[in-house]
Design an enzyme around this catalytic site. Structure first.
Site, PDB file in Angstrom:
ATOM      1  N   ARG A  21     -22.694  14.270   1.480  1.00  0.00           N
ATOM      2  CA  ARG A  21     -22.171  13.081   0.836  1.00  0.00           C
ATOM      3  C   ARG A  21     -21.881  13.403  -0.622  1.00  0.00           C
ATOM      4  O   ARG A  21     -22.764  13.854  -1.343  1.00  0.00           O
ATOM      5  CB  ARG A  21     -23.253  12.003   0.940  1.00  0.00           C
ATOM      6  CG  ARG A  21     -22.756  10.618   0.780  1.00  0.00           C
ATOM      7  CD  ARG A  21     -23.858   9.648   1.151  1.00  0.00           C
ATOM      8  NE  ARG A  21     -24.921   9.597   0.154  1.00  0.00           N
ATOM      9  CZ  ARG A  21     -25.515   8.479  -0.225  1.00  0.00           C
ATOM     10  NH1 ARG A  21     -25.160   7.325   0.299  1.00  0.00           N
ATOM     11  NH2 ARG A  21     -26.478   8.489  -1.117  1.00  0.00           N
ATOM     12  N   THR A  49     -18.465   9.763  -5.137  1.00  0.00           N
ATOM     13  CA  THR A  49     -17.682   8.816  -4.324  1.00  0.00           C
ATOM     14  C   THR A  49     -18.482   8.268  -3.139  1.00  0.00           C
ATOM     15  O   THR A  49     -18.076   7.288  -2.525  1.00  0.00           O
ATOM     16  CB  THR A  49     -16.440   9.518  -3.750  1.00  0.00           C
ATOM     17  OG1 THR A  49     -16.907  10.554  -2.843  1.00  0.00           O
ATOM     18  CG2 THR A  49     -15.602  10.163  -4.836  1.00  0.00           C
ATOM     19  N   ASP A  99     -34.446  11.135  -1.170  1.00  0.00           N
ATOM     20  CA  ASP A  99     -33.482  12.008  -0.503  1.00  0.00           C
ATOM     21  C   ASP A  99     -34.177  12.708   0.660  1.00  0.00           C
ATOM     22  O   ASP A  99     -35.042  13.576   0.457  1.00  0.00           O
ATOM     23  CB  ASP A  99     -32.933  13.031  -1.509  1.00  0.00           C
ATOM     24  CG  ASP A  99     -31.806  13.855  -0.898  1.00  0.00           C
ATOM     25  OD1 ASP A  99     -32.017  14.454   0.180  1.00  0.00           O
ATOM     26  OD2 ASP A  99     -30.711  13.890  -1.482  1.00  0.00           O
ATOM     27  N   ASP A 142     -33.956  16.626   0.843  1.00  0.00           N
ATOM     28  CA  ASP A 142     -34.785  17.293  -0.173  1.00  0.00           C
ATOM     29  C   ASP A 142     -36.265  17.194   0.184  1.00  0.00           C
ATOM     30  O   ASP A 142     -37.029  18.138  -0.025  1.00  0.00           O
ATOM     31  CB  ASP A 142     -34.547  16.669  -1.551  1.00  0.00           C
ATOM     32  CG  ASP A 142     -33.246  17.150  -2.174  1.00  0.00           C
ATOM     33  OD1 ASP A 142     -32.726  18.194  -1.722  1.00  0.00           O
ATOM     34  OD2 ASP A 142     -32.739  16.475  -3.083  1.00  0.00           O
TER      35      ASP A 142
HETATM   36  C1  PRP Z   1     -27.920  12.081   3.494  1.00  0.00           C
HETATM   37  C2  PRP Z   1     -28.485  11.605   4.821  1.00  0.00           C
HETATM   38  C3  PRP Z   1     -27.253  11.166   5.561  1.00  0.00           C
HETATM   39  C4  PRP Z   1     -26.398  10.609   4.444  1.00  0.00           C
HETATM   40  C5  PRP Z   1     -26.512   9.115   4.510  1.00  0.00           C
HETATM   41  O1  PRP Z   1     -27.405  13.335   3.612  1.00  0.00           O
HETATM   42  O2  PRP Z   1     -29.227  12.579   5.487  1.00  0.00           O
HETATM   43  O3  PRP Z   1     -26.576  12.236   6.214  1.00  0.00           O
HETATM   44  O4  PRP Z   1     -26.930  11.096   3.211  1.00  0.00           O
HETATM   45  O5  PRP Z   1     -25.649   8.530   3.607  1.00  0.00           O
HETATM   46  P1  PRP Z   1     -24.406   7.660   4.052  1.00  0.00           P
HETATM   47  O6  PRP Z   1     -24.862   6.755   5.151  1.00  0.00           O
HETATM   48  O7  PRP Z   1     -24.046   6.928   2.798  1.00  0.00           O
HETATM   49  O8  PRP Z   1     -23.301   8.579   4.505  1.00  0.00           O
HETATM   50  P2  PRP Z   1     -26.818  14.183   2.373  1.00  0.00           P
HETATM   51  O9  PRP Z   1     -25.341  13.981   2.277  1.00  0.00           O
HETATM   52  O10 PRP Z   1     -27.619  13.893   1.150  1.00  0.00           O
HETATM   53  O11 PRP Z   1     -26.997  15.669   2.850  1.00  0.00           O
HETATM   54  P3  PRP Z   1     -28.321  16.500   3.195  1.00  0.00           P
HETATM   55  O12 PRP Z   1     -28.843  15.969   4.510  1.00  0.00           O
HETATM   56  O13 PRP Z   1     -27.782  17.882   3.317  1.00  0.00           O
HETATM   57  O14 PRP Z   1     -29.310  16.352   2.081  1.00  0.00           O
HETATM   58  N1  URA Z   2     -29.412   9.779   1.766  1.00  0.00           N
HETATM   59  C1  URA Z   2     -30.747   9.918   1.580  1.00  0.00           C
HETATM   60  O1  URA Z   2     -31.304  10.998   1.852  1.00  0.00           O
HETATM   61  N2  URA Z   2     -31.432   8.884   1.077  1.00  0.00           N
HETATM   62  C2  URA Z   2     -30.855   7.717   0.788  1.00  0.00           C
HETATM   63  O2  URA Z   2     -31.552   6.776   0.354  1.00  0.00           O
HETATM   64  C3  URA Z   2     -29.459   7.576   0.984  1.00  0.00           C
HETATM   65  C4  URA Z   2     -28.773   8.633   1.484  1.00  0.00           C
END
Ligand code: PRP
Ligand code: URA
Length: 210
Positions: A105, A109, A201, A204
């Site tokens: 994400r 944006t 997150d 993380d």
């Molecule tokens: C996080 C989470 C989802 C997304 C949710 O992933 O694990 O995939 O954000 O957000 P949304 O509903 O607004 O799309 P992230 O993009 O942070 O990637 P990661 O899992 O690699 O940390």
């Molecule tokens: N992705 C995450 O990991 N946490 C949030 O709260 C939103 C998006």
């Protein structure tokens, strides 16, 4: 109430979600809890799997009993954080195939960007369980499911731990045929697109990258 959405109110799930939220919870504990909660949710989300009658010989006699009617499963985590939920599903359905969809994400944006997609062959004949702990704006889940459908996926369930109302709305409107399961429906998103109160997150926290 949205019929497409199942929220788990089981005390064990709610207890474990509370520990998951705590800033004091280590990555080690966090990973274990994500797996356990997924397993508990999966048990319930699989309630509608079809059964067939089979004959089994016990040490005493032959008997008619029930087994799963050859349902093939695929679990598809949205990378990275969705990976943390895969073993929770595999513990219950060890024969499931595993696909991967890489989406991140954009922090400005909030739009999802695809960087990887590898799905099992004949995905159309499988029940597909998409996993991601967080359903925030819903952009990642909507795009991942679109991709699975483009590859022929038909019967799809989406499983997350924490959902925001905004994400549930976006996902159920974009894919009205997909059942959505979450352990808790939170209040809202903040200005950075994080779920509040949420757990931070998820990627993380699972991988200890912050
Ligand atoms: C996080 C989470 C989802 C997304 C949710 O992933 O694990 O995939 O954000 O957000 P949304 O509903 O607004 O799309 P992230 O993009 O942070 O990637 P990661 O899992 O690699 O940390
Ligand atoms: N992705 C995450 O990991 N946490 C949030 O709260 C939103 C998006």
């Amino acid at each position: 109430m949205n019929k497409q959405l199942t929220i788990f109110d089981h005390p064990l799930i709610q207890h474990k979600i509370s520990i998951l939220r705590s800033v004091e919870t280590s990555s080690n504990q966090f990973r274990a809890l994500v797996e356990e909660i997924t397993m508990l949710m999966c048990y319930e989300a699989m309630r509608d799997l079809p059964l067939e009658e089979v004959e089994v010989e016990t040490p005493l006699t032959k008997t008619k009993t029930k087994m799963l009617a050859g349902v093939k499963l695929a679990v598809v985590p949205i990378l990275r954080a969705g990976l943390g939920m895969v073993n929770g599903v595999l513990n219950l359905v060890p024969s499931a195939r595993v696909g991967h969809i890489g989406l991140y994400r954009d922090e400005e944006t909030l739009e999802p960007h695809e960087y990887y997609c590898k799905l099992p062959k004949n995905i159309g004949s499988r029940l597909v369980i998409v996993t991601d702990p967080m359903l925030a704006t819903g952009g990642s889940a909507v795009d991942a499911i679109k991709l699975i459908k483009q590859h022929g996926g038909k019967k799809i369930k989406f499983m997350c731990l924490i959902a925001a109302p905004e994400g549930v709305k976006a996902l159920t409107e974009a894919h009205p045929d997909v059942e959505v399961y979450c352990a808790h429906l939170d209040e809202c998103l903040n200005e950075r697109g994080y779920i509040v109160p949420g757990l931070g997150d998820a990627g993380d926290r699972i991988f200890g990258t912050k």
